[in-house]
Design a protein around this motif. Structure first.
Motif, PDB file in Angstrom:
ATOM      1  N   PRO A   1       4.159 -19.019   2.198  1.00  0.00           N
ATOM      2  CA  PRO A   1       4.940 -18.760   3.409  1.00  0.00           C
ATOM      3  C   PRO A   1       4.368 -17.559   4.153  1.00  0.00           C
ATOM      4  O   PRO A   1       3.888 -16.613   3.518  1.00  0.00           O
ATOM      5  CB  PRO A   1       6.342 -18.433   2.871  1.00  0.00           C
ATOM      6  CG  PRO A   1       6.353 -18.842   1.447  1.00  0.00           C
ATOM      7  CD  PRO A   1       4.948 -18.902   0.960  1.00  0.00           C
ATOM      8  N   PRO A   2       4.398 -17.596   5.493  1.00  0.00           N
ATOM      9  CA  PRO A   2       3.844 -16.480   6.272  1.00  0.00           C
ATOM     10  C   PRO A   2       4.457 -15.153   5.841  1.00  0.00           C
ATOM     11  O   PRO A   2       5.657 -15.064   5.615  1.00  0.00           O
ATOM     12  CB  PRO A   2       4.228 -16.826   7.718  1.00  0.00           C
ATOM     13  CG  PRO A   2       4.544 -18.289   7.717  1.00  0.00           C
ATOM     14  CD  PRO A   2       5.004 -18.627   6.336  1.00  0.00           C
ATOM     15  N   GLY A   3       3.611 -14.130   5.668  1.00  0.00           N
ATOM     16  CA  GLY A   3       4.097 -12.792   5.340  1.00  0.00           C
ATOM     17  C   GLY A   3       4.183 -12.518   3.845  1.00  0.00           C
ATOM     18  O   GLY A   3       4.342 -11.372   3.437  1.00  0.00           O
ATOM     19  N   LEU A   4       4.071 -13.562   2.995  1.00  0.00           N
ATOM     20  CA  LEU A   4       4.207 -13.345   1.553  1.00  0.00           C
ATOM     21  C   LEU A   4       2.994 -12.619   0.983  1.00  0.00           C
ATOM     22  O   LEU A   4       3.127 -11.688   0.193  1.00  0.00           O
ATOM     23  CB  LEU A   4       4.417 -14.683   0.830  1.00  0.00           C
ATOM     24  CG  LEU A   4       4.712 -14.559  -0.664  1.00  0.00           C
ATOM     25  CD1 LEU A   4       6.128 -14.038  -0.880  1.00  0.00           C
ATOM     26  CD2 LEU A   4       4.547 -15.891  -1.378  1.00  0.00           C
ATOM     27  N   VAL A   5       1.795 -13.066   1.376  1.00  0.00           N
ATOM     28  CA  VAL A   5       0.569 -12.435   0.895  1.00  0.00           C
ATOM     29  C   VAL A   5       0.032 -11.568   2.029  1.00  0.00           C
ATOM     30  O   VAL A   5      -0.245 -12.070   3.115  1.00  0.00           O
ATOM     31  CB  VAL A   5      -0.477 -13.506   0.496  1.00  0.00           C
ATOM     32  CG1 VAL A   5      -1.744 -12.842  -0.017  1.00  0.00           C
ATOM     33  CG2 VAL A   5       0.109 -14.437  -0.562  1.00  0.00           C
ATOM     34  N   PRO A   6      -0.117 -10.261   1.792  1.00  0.00           N
ATOM     35  CA  PRO A   6      -0.589  -9.393   2.875  1.00  0.00           C
ATOM     36  C   PRO A   6      -2.073  -9.627   3.174  1.00  0.00           C
ATOM     37  O   PRO A   6      -2.812 -10.106   2.324  1.00  0.00           O
ATOM     38  CB  PRO A   6      -0.356  -7.985   2.329  1.00  0.00           C
ATOM     39  CG  PRO A   6      -0.366  -8.138   0.849  1.00  0.00           C
ATOM     40  CD  PRO A   6       0.137  -9.520   0.548  1.00  0.00           C
ATOM     41  N   THR A   7      -2.502  -9.294   4.374  1.00  0.00           N
ATOM     42  CA  THR A   7      -3.920  -9.356   4.723  1.00  0.00           C
ATOM     43  C   THR A   7      -4.528  -7.969   4.544  1.00  0.00           C
ATOM     44  O   THR A   7      -3.818  -6.990   4.317  1.00  0.00           O
ATOM     45  CB  THR A   7      -4.093  -9.785   6.189  1.00  0.00           C
ATOM     46  OG1 THR A   7      -3.484  -8.775   7.011  1.00  0.00           O
ATOM     47  CG2 THR A   7      -3.433 -11.119   6.469  1.00  0.00           C
ATOM     48  N   CYS A   8      -5.868  -7.906   4.688  1.00  0.00           N
ATOM     49  CA  CYS A   8      -6.545  -6.614   4.554  1.00  0.00           C
ATOM     50  C   CYS A   8      -6.070  -5.630   5.601  1.00  0.00           C
ATOM     51  O   CYS A   8      -6.011  -4.426   5.356  1.00  0.00           O
ATOM     52  CB  CYS A   8      -8.048  -6.798   4.681  1.00  0.00           C
ATOM     53  SG  CYS A   8      -8.738  -7.719   3.316  1.00  0.00           S
ATOM     54  N   SER A   9      -5.718  -6.142   6.790  1.00  0.00           N
ATOM     55  CA  SER A   9      -5.287  -5.224   7.843  1.00  0.00           C
ATOM     56  C   SER A   9      -3.913  -4.658   7.526  1.00  0.00           C
ATOM     57  O   SER A   9      -3.541  -3.607   8.028  1.00  0.00           O
ATOM     58  CB  SER A   9      -5.291  -5.925   9.205  1.00  0.00           C
ATOM     59  OG  SER A   9      -4.429  -7.036   9.180  1.00  0.00           O
ATOM     60  N   GLU A  10      -3.150  -5.337   6.649  1.00  0.00           N
ATOM     61  CA  GLU A  10      -1.831  -4.835   6.251  1.00  0.00           C
ATOM     62  C   GLU A  10      -1.900  -3.993   4.979  1.00  0.00           C
ATOM     63  O   GLU A  10      -1.212  -2.991   4.859  1.00  0.00           O
ATOM     64  CB  GLU A  10      -0.863  -6.006   6.018  1.00  0.00           C
ATOM     65  CG  GLU A  10      -0.512  -6.764   7.300  1.00  0.00           C
ATOM     66  CD  GLU A  10      -0.013  -8.178   7.032  1.00  0.00           C
ATOM     67  OE1 GLU A  10       0.386  -8.830   8.000  1.00  0.00           O
ATOM     68  OE2 GLU A  10      -0.026  -8.623   5.877  1.00  0.00           O
ATOM     69  N   ALA A  11      -2.730  -4.436   4.010  1.00  0.00           N
ATOM     70  CA  ALA A  11      -2.711  -3.814   2.687  1.00  0.00           C
ATOM     71  C   ALA A  11      -3.948  -2.973   2.391  1.00  0.00           C
ATOM     72  O   ALA A  11      -3.978  -2.235   1.409  1.00  0.00           O
ATOM     73  CB  ALA A  11      -2.571  -4.893   1.616  1.00  0.00           C
ATOM     74  N   GLY A  12      -5.003  -3.098   3.204  1.00  0.00           N
ATOM     75  CA  GLY A  12      -6.218  -2.330   2.988  1.00  0.00           C
ATOM     76  C   GLY A  12      -7.172  -2.998   2.018  1.00  0.00           C
ATOM     77  O   GLY A  12      -6.812  -3.921   1.281  1.00  0.00           O
ATOM     78  N   VAL A  13      -8.422  -2.560   2.049  1.00  0.00           N
ATOM     79  CA  VAL A  13      -9.440  -3.060   1.123  1.00  0.00           C
ATOM     80  C   VAL A  13     -10.526  -1.999   1.003  1.00  0.00           C
ATOM     81  O   VAL A  13     -10.871  -1.345   1.998  1.00  0.00           O
ATOM     82  CB  VAL A  13     -10.024  -4.419   1.599  1.00  0.00           C
ATOM     83  CG1 VAL A  13     -10.732  -4.290   2.934  1.00  0.00           C
ATOM     84  CG2 VAL A  13     -10.962  -5.024   0.552  1.00  0.00           C
ATOM     85  N   LEU A  14     -11.010  -1.807  -0.219  1.00  0.00           N
ATOM     86  CA  LEU A  14     -12.141  -0.888  -0.422  1.00  0.00           C
ATOM     87  C   LEU A  14     -13.392  -1.583   0.128  1.00  0.00           C
ATOM     88  O   LEU A  14     -13.710  -2.706  -0.276  1.00  0.00           O
ATOM     89  CB  LEU A  14     -12.296  -0.580  -1.912  1.00  0.00           C
ATOM     90  CG  LEU A  14     -13.255   0.570  -2.234  1.00  0.00           C
ATOM     91  CD1 LEU A  14     -12.597   1.923  -1.914  1.00  0.00           C
ATOM     92  CD2 LEU A  14     -13.676   0.543  -3.696  1.00  0.00           C
ATOM     93  N   GLY A  15     -14.073  -0.924   1.062  1.00  0.00           N
ATOM     94  CA  GLY A  15     -15.192  -1.579   1.755  1.00  0.00           C
ATOM     95  C   GLY A  15     -16.222  -2.164   0.812  1.00  0.00           C
ATOM     96  O   GLY A  15     -16.703  -3.285   1.004  1.00  0.00           O
TER      97      GLY A  15
END
Ligand code: ZN
Length: 273
Positions: free
Chosen positions: A184-198
């Motif tokens: 469902p939309p919003g359940l799994v965050p994206t990198c822009s929401e949760a961040g990612v180590l480059g």
């Protein structure tokens, strides 16, 4: 297979040609190969750079996004001076500078159902470097229906995943055997929401490039039917075996997905990892 190489090509690819598993024949296979990359971002950057350096003859880049300052922490095919430019065009310039012998086809457009139908048949295999479930499911369905392997990587925070979906071969699982429906939309965050180590995107994009080269060369044991999971904080890789689902709506005997009509609406703006 055309095995004629110039002196400069023999020199450029000498470390490949030295490998028994590659040799001049393998290098000729790489030159003849056509690879489509969706997303010239965190995964697509190292992926495209290593495929171009390796001499993959034709690389298609699909991206309708514009380069932003916050992309440069991980999207290493670009540069600060190119902020505001289309990412497929920017990455193509970097690839041309690295290896002018490679043909780069720029597709500065959204990967929607029409683009999938038009572009995927023109390439031997497809790489997903997007961070968007709508595009992931579109590519999974389209590659299966159009008979192309999908080399799919994903990253979030400090973790990466990688697999090759090749359900069209009648043996291996497709992406819907693993994920029957999008979350469902919003359940799994994206990198822009949760961040990612480059650097995590760098590792996963480079692993993705390695699997692409293995598929083209026909060497080793490609990640079909297996999911590679890397936890960067623990510095641990593990591999999970994936099974073909007999009830799968895409590749099972009672499959109900026969076209891309479920993907008629264009996906939301793609954040390329
Ligand atoms: Zn399936």
């Amino acid at each position: 297979m055309d095995l004629d190489f110039t002196e400069a090509e023999l020199h450029r690819y000498s470390r490949h040609i030295l490998l028994q598993e590659v040799g001049a024949t393998g290098q000729a296979k790489l030159r003849a190969a056509r690879v489509l990359i969706i997303g010239a971002g965190g995964l697509g950057s190292p992926l495209a750079l290593y495929l171009a350096a390796a001499g993959v003859g034709t690389i298609g880049l699909v991206d309708d996004d514009t380069l932003e300052l916050s992309n440069l922490q991980r999207q290493v095919a670009h540069s600060t001076a190119r902020i505001g430019r289309n990412k497929a065009e920017s990455a193509a310039e970097t690839l041309a500078a690295l290896n002018p012998g490679v043909r780069v086809e720029i597709h500065a457009r959204r990967m929607d159902a029409a683009a999938a139908q038009e572009l995927i048949p023109r390439y031997d295999l497809v790489c997903d470097g997007t961070d968007n479930f709508a595009t992931r499911f579109l590519l999974g369905d389209a590659c299966h229906l159009l008979g192309r392997p999908l080399v799919s990587a994903a990253v979030l925070r400090f973790e990466g995943q990688l697999s090759i979906f090749a359900g069209h071969d009648g043996v291996h699982p497709c992406h819907r055997c693993l994920h029957p429906e999008p979350p469902p939309p919003g359940l799994v965050p994206t990198c822009s929401e949760a961040g990612v180590l480059g650097a995590v995107t760098g590792v996963m994009g480079t692993l993705q490039a390695t699997e692409v080269l293995k598929l083209i060369l026909g060497i080793g044991d490609p990640l079909r039917g297996r999911l590679l999971i890397w936890d960067a904080l623990d510095a641990r890789f593990r591999t999970v075996r994936l099974k073909r689902d007999p009830g799968c709506a895409l590749c099972g005997p009672g499959a109900t997905i026969r076209d891309l009509s479920a993907h008629a609406a264009p996906p939301a703006l793609v954040c390329t990892a």
